[in-house]
Scaffold this active site. Structure first.
Site, PDB file in Angstrom:
ATOM      1  N   ASP A   1       0.854  -1.191   0.000  1.00 44.22           N
ATOM      2  CA  ASP A   1       0.000   0.000   0.000  1.00 44.22           C
ATOM      3  C   ASP A   1       0.891   1.242   0.000  1.00 44.22           C
ATOM      4  OD1 ASP A   1      -2.328   1.922   1.151  1.00 44.22           O
ATOM      5  OD2 ASP A   1      -3.227   0.068   0.416  1.00 44.22           O
TER       6      ASP A   1
ATOM      7  N   LYS B   1      -3.900  -0.750  -6.959  1.00 44.95           N
ATOM      8  CA  LYS B   1      -4.880   0.040  -6.215  1.00 44.95           C
ATOM      9  C   LYS B   1      -4.561   1.511  -6.461  1.00 44.95           C
ATOM     10  CE  LYS B   1      -6.231   1.343  -1.501  1.00 44.95           C
ATOM     11  NZ  LYS B   1      -5.994   1.091  -0.049  1.00 44.95           N
TER      12      LYS B   1
ATOM     13  N   ASP C   1      -5.628   5.161  -5.390  1.00 50.76           N
ATOM     14  CA  ASP C   1      -6.333   5.993  -4.417  1.00 50.76           C
ATOM     15  C   ASP C   1      -6.728   7.324  -5.054  1.00 50.76           C
ATOM     16  OD1 ASP C   1      -7.380   6.722  -1.923  1.00 50.76           O
ATOM     17  OD2 ASP C   1      -5.658   5.912  -0.839  1.00 50.76           O
TER      18      ASP C   1
ATOM     19  N   ASP D   1     -12.692   4.388   5.090  1.00 48.54           N
ATOM     20  CA  ASP D   1     -11.645   3.432   5.424  1.00 48.54           C
ATOM     21  C   ASP D   1     -12.030   2.683   6.694  1.00 48.54           C
ATOM     22  OD1 ASP D   1     -10.204   4.420   3.328  1.00 48.54           O
ATOM     23  OD2 ASP D   1      -8.653   5.368   4.542  1.00 48.54           O
TER      24      ASP D   1
END
Length: 438
Positions: free
Chosen positions: A81, A157, A159, A220
């Site tokens: 991440d 991913k 964001d 989140d």
């Protein structure tokens, strides 16, 4: 950043980024391990070498996923991440992994993950910066997509910090287009709708489904039961708008599994796993697999519940009852015969009065009306109730903040010979909630 040719620009103008998601991936919800919720942006490898975001951490987790049975039940992605980057790109505009924490580079880490039979995921941001302040993809989208492909990334991913939500309708498809143009199949996880919802916009889910394999709808997740409850409530309260968007290749993402961390009790951990399976959610563990207790590991490796989550029909479940702290959730699953579906049923006790609650209901009231009956099994207790008819009343005892999840399979000799199912809406079978129940 690479310059575009005139031909490429004309092609994009003609297609309107329409070819962005031709990857054939995520036919069932992705499963794996993700660093963020448990390890956040810990970059202090000098004082906390075992828990910082580093090459060492991800190799260690890849080893455990394979050696301790997670891969065997379906967990396959090891996902980096935020906070893996240097604060600046190199002189050629390329992303650079932190030189001290990832000394061998991302291609080496990717190769290691692949050597274990797993797949490798990475994080970036459709913005000028990532949420933690590292370089974002704006201005470098083609370049970054090519770089991920060169590193043999399997999952991206993207964001949405430090970006204008109004620009995401073009930006997310554009990055997906560049990913597709690399020729490498990469799952595309978007934060597109959640940032638009926060900005008061109505996301265009028709476009989102076309361009993303999964997407975030809501906050989140944090390491608390209160956080899990708010997510469950959001998905239940907004299910009419959310559920139709899910299906093979495109999934709603209620965020990571926090089972085995600090904030959930044993009962609450069972609840998150069961409800995520009903929601056809990606199962992305974010926990320290080195120290997880055996009872929580057993929840994460419950193959029967994983099978519900991974059901090939890909129909997301719904909350079908809510009254005085008791909720019932139902998900249509295989096997299917004519207009009849099998179901996973979750009984959820939101009460906190300290004593288990009894819930009694007939299968028919749950929408299970097949005359031949259903084989009913408790997926946590491994209790097989045998074949029950629609008129049978079942009684379950549900612990406070806990769950009972049943699998109810159609019983007929014909269903295993039939590969066809109708367009009939299975959730029309379930009973309607009284208006004053909410």
């Amino acid at each position: 950043m690479r310059s575009w040719s005139v031909v490429a620009l004309l092609l994009v103008a003609a297609l309107g980024w329409s070819s962005a998601l031709e990857n054939g991936l995520a036919r069932t919800p992705p499963m794996g391990w993700l660093a963020w919720e448990r390890f956040r942006c810990n970059t202090d490898c000098k004082n906390d070498p075992d828990n910082c975001i580093s090459d060492r951490l991800f190799r260690t987790m890849a080893d455990i996923v394979v050696n301790e049975g997670y891969a065997a039940v379906g967990y396959e992605y090891i996902n980096v991440d935020d906070c893996w980057l240097e604060k600046e790109r190199d002189i050629n505009g390329n992303l650079v992994p932190d030189r001290e924490r990832f000394p061998y580079g991302m291609k080496s880490l990717s190769n290691y993950v692949h050597s274990k039979g797993l797949k490798f995921g990475i994080y970036e941001d459709y913005g000028n910066y990532t949420c933690a302040g590292y370089p974002g993809v704006i201005g470098y989208m083609e370049n970054d997509a090519a770089q991920f492909a060169a590193w043999d990334v399997d999952y991206v991913k993207l964001d949405g910090c430090y970006a204008h939500p109004s620009e995401m309708d073009q930006g997310y498809p554009e990055f997906g287009f560049h990913m597709n143009q690399t020729g490498r199949q990469m799952i595309y996880s978007c934060s597109w709708p959640v940032y638009q919802i926060y900005a008061g916009m109505q996301p265009n889910f028709t476009a989102i489904i076309q361009h993303c394999n999964l997407w975030r709808n809501f906050d989140d997740i944090q390491d608390s039961w209160a956080s899990v409850e708010t997510i469950i409530d959001y998905y239940g309260n907004n299910q009419d708008a959310i559920v139709p968007n899910a299906g093979p290749g495109h999934w709603n993402d209620p965020d990571m599994l926090i089972v085995g961390n600090f904030g959930l009790s044993y009962e609450q951990s069972k609840t998150q796993m069961a409800i995520w399976a009903i929601l056809a959610a990606p199962l992305l563990m974010s926990v320290d697999l080195r120290t997880i207790r055996p009872e929580y590991k057993a929840i994460l490796q419950n193959k029967k519940i994983i099978d519900v989550d991974q059901d090939p029909l890909g129909i997301q479940g719904r909350r079908i009852y809510k009254h005085k702290g008791i909720e019932i959730w139902a998900r249509p699953i295989t096997p299917v015969y004519q207009n009849y579906y099998s179901y996973a049923i979750a009984f959820l006790n939101r009460r906190t009065d300290g004593t288990p609650s009894d819930v009694s209901v007939t299968l028919k009231e749950l929408g299970l009306q097949y005359p031949g009956g259903y084989r009913v099994e408790d997926l946590y207790e491994d209790v097989d109730y045998g074949v029950l008819t629609p008129q049978t009343k079942i009684k379950v005892k549900v612990n406070p903040s806990g769950v009972v999840i049943l699998r109810c399979d159609l019983q007929t000799d014909d269903i295993y010979a039939s590969n066809q199912y109708s367009a009939y809406s299975p959730l029309d079978q379930v009973f309607k909630v009284r208006p004053n129940s909410f």
